[in-house]
Design a protein around this motif. Structure first.
Motif, mmCIF file in Angstrom:
data_model
loop_
_atom_site.group_PDB
_atom_site.id
_atom_site.type_symbol
_atom_site.label_atom_id
_atom_site.label_comp_id
_atom_site.label_asym_id
_atom_site.label_seq_id
_atom_site.Cartn_x
_atom_site.Cartn_y
_atom_site.Cartn_z
ATOM 1 N N GLY A 40 0.796 -1.449 0.110
ATOM 2 C CA GLY A 40 0.115 -0.210 0.242
ATOM 3 C C GLY A 40 0.697 1.236 -0.202
ATOM 4 O O GLY A 40 0.432 2.430 -0.716
ATOM 5 N N PHE A 41 1.960 1.524 1.024
ATOM 6 C CA PHE A 41 2.706 2.650 0.925
ATOM 7 C C PHE A 41 3.585 2.892 -0.378
ATOM 8 O O PHE A 41 3.790 3.619 -1.204
ATOM 9 N N VAL A 42 4.473 1.852 -0.617
ATOM 10 C CA VAL A 42 4.892 1.482 -2.412
ATOM 11 C C VAL A 42 4.457 1.961 -2.998
ATOM 12 O O VAL A 42 4.423 3.313 -4.040
ATOM 13 N N THR A 43 2.621 1.994 -3.537
ATOM 14 C CA THR A 43 2.181 2.615 -4.233
ATOM 15 C C THR A 43 1.400 3.708 -4.236
ATOM 16 O O THR A 43 1.324 4.470 -5.036
ATOM 17 N N ALA A 44 1.145 3.931 -3.170
ATOM 18 C CA ALA A 44 0.936 5.358 -2.785
ATOM 19 C C ALA A 44 2.122 6.508 -2.854
ATOM 20 O O ALA A 44 2.043 8.351 -3.508
ATOM 21 N N LEU A 45 3.473 5.980 -2.390
ATOM 22 C CA LEU A 45 4.001 7.124 -2.539
ATOM 23 C C LEU A 45 5.772 6.788 -3.013
ATOM 24 O O LEU A 45 6.344 7.358 -3.715
ATOM 25 N N GLY A 46 5.661 5.823 -4.150
ATOM 26 C CA GLY A 46 6.577 5.021 -4.943
ATOM 27 C C GLY A 46 6.693 6.487 -6.614
ATOM 28 O O GLY A 46 7.179 6.792 -6.277
ATOM 29 N N GLY A 47 5.511 6.798 -7.030
ATOM 30 C CA GLY A 47 5.517 7.770 -7.861
ATOM 31 C C GLY A 47 6.187 8.904 -6.902
ATOM 32 O O GLY A 47 6.442 9.359 -8.080
ATOM 33 N N GLY A 48 5.782 9.234 -5.954
ATOM 34 C CA GLY A 48 6.292 11.083 -5.684
ATOM 35 C C GLY A 48 7.801 11.038 -5.354
ATOM 36 O O GLY A 48 8.812 11.614 -5.291
ATOM 37 N N LEU A 49 8.183 9.788 -4.787
ATOM 38 C CA LEU A 49 9.372 9.674 -4.204
ATOM 39 C C LEU A 49 10.433 9.409 -5.473
ATOM 40 O O LEU A 49 11.649 10.039 -5.350
ATOM 41 N N ILE A 50 10.150 8.994 -6.599
ATOM 42 C CA ILE A 50 10.994 8.821 -8.360
ATOM 43 C C ILE A 50 10.517 9.757 -8.745
ATOM 44 O O ILE A 50 11.884 11.054 -8.989
ATOM 45 N N ARG A 51 9.659 11.653 -8.514
ATOM 46 C CA ARG A 51 9.441 12.240 -8.950
ATOM 47 C C ARG A 51 10.499 13.634 -7.850
ATOM 48 O O ARG A 51 11.195 14.526 -8.754
ATOM 49 N N ASP A 52 10.273 13.305 -6.969
ATOM 50 C CA ASP A 52 10.703 14.427 -5.642
ATOM 51 C C ASP A 52 12.567 13.846 -6.762
ATOM 52 O O ASP A 52 13.672 14.795 -6.218
ATOM 53 N N ALA A 53 13.122 12.978 -6.291
ATOM 54 C CA ALA A 53 14.221 12.612 -6.774
ATOM 55 C C ALA A 53 14.860 12.812 -8.049
ATOM 56 O O ALA A 53 16.255 13.540 -8.186
ATOM 57 N N LEU A 54 14.411 12.912 -8.822
ATOM 58 C CA LEU A 54 14.200 13.530 -10.466
ATOM 59 C C LEU A 54 14.863 14.841 -10.060
ATOM 60 O O LEU A 54 15.603 15.520 -10.749
ATOM 61 N N LEU A 55 14.074 15.683 -9.750
ATOM 62 C CA LEU A 55 13.833 17.252 -8.778
ATOM 63 C C LEU A 55 14.524 17.440 -8.511
ATOM 64 O O LEU A 55 15.441 18.256 -8.455
ATOM 65 N N GLY A 56 15.995 16.331 -7.505
ATOM 66 C CA GLY A 56 16.491 16.929 -6.420
ATOM 67 C C GLY A 56 15.907 17.273 -5.735
ATOM 68 O O GLY A 56 17.139 18.487 -4.831
#
Length: 212
Positions: A40-56
């Protein structure tokens, strides 16, 4: 004020919806309580974690406690649903079922908006806005499916990633035209959700290459 309220609503709706869909899949695979929460947590937060990493950026989930609270609520909703009706639970946990896909579609639309908006705030061009919107929308679901050894929904679903790409493009165009941001977000959410729901209802599919 209105802009922040709309963003907060989308964040809450998207996180809860995706956490619920991830937990449903964990239930279908007979995972234990920890496994259900992880999915549940991976599905909810995974995309945002990748996005924020790309933005630095430091991931929002590591700074603000609300995403984790919303994700926990989604997981709890999924687990409690089993006490209401086994028939309903069975319907919700099937990845091909309309109920599962609708819940996932809501999260997809909300996170497409959030990702595109962060790309616009960062001053990215059209490609960057669309990329961030798409990754935020489908990233968590892709990780979820890989963890349970399934082909990610983005690679096989009827008009899944296409819906988020179109939504993000519309966001970028309206943003370039200097429309009000809350209006842009509402239009993007509605369009992405409607496209995905129509795809589920009408069984839209992109052309596939056949190899002899």
């Amino acid at each position: 004020m209105l802009e922040e309220f709309v963003i907060s609503v989308f964040a809450a709706v998207g996180t809860i919806a995706f956490a619920t869909s991830g937990s449903f899949k964990g239930i279908r695979h007979n995972l234990d309580i920890l496994g259900i929460f992880v999915l549940g947590f991976v599905t909810a937060l995974g995309g945002g974690l990748i996005r924020d990493a790309l933005l630095g950026h430091t991931p929002v989930a590591f700074i603000d406690v609300m995403p984790s609270i919303y994700a926990a609520i989604g997981c709890i909703i999924a687990m409690l649903s089993g006490r209401i009706s086994l028939k309903i639970l069975a319907m919700l946990t099937q990845p091909e079922s309309k109920a599962f896909l609708v819940v996932d579609a809501i999260g997809l639309a909300a996170f497409t908006v959030l990702g595109a908006r962060m790309g616009a705030d960062a001053g990215l061009n059209l490609f960057g806005i669309v990329l961030l919107g798409s990754i935020t929308g489908v990233g968590g679901g892709a990780i979820r499916d890989l963890l349970v050894v399934e082909v990610p929904l983005i690679l096989k679903a009827d008009f899944y990633a296409t819906a988020t790409i179109i939504g993000a493009v519309i966001f970028a165009v309206l943003y370039w035209l200097d429309w009000s941001l809350p209006v842009i977000m509402l239009i993007t959410f509605t369009l992405t959700l409607v496209l995905r729901l129509l795809a589920i209802w009408r069984h839209w599919q992109l052309p596939k290459t056949k190899w002899d």
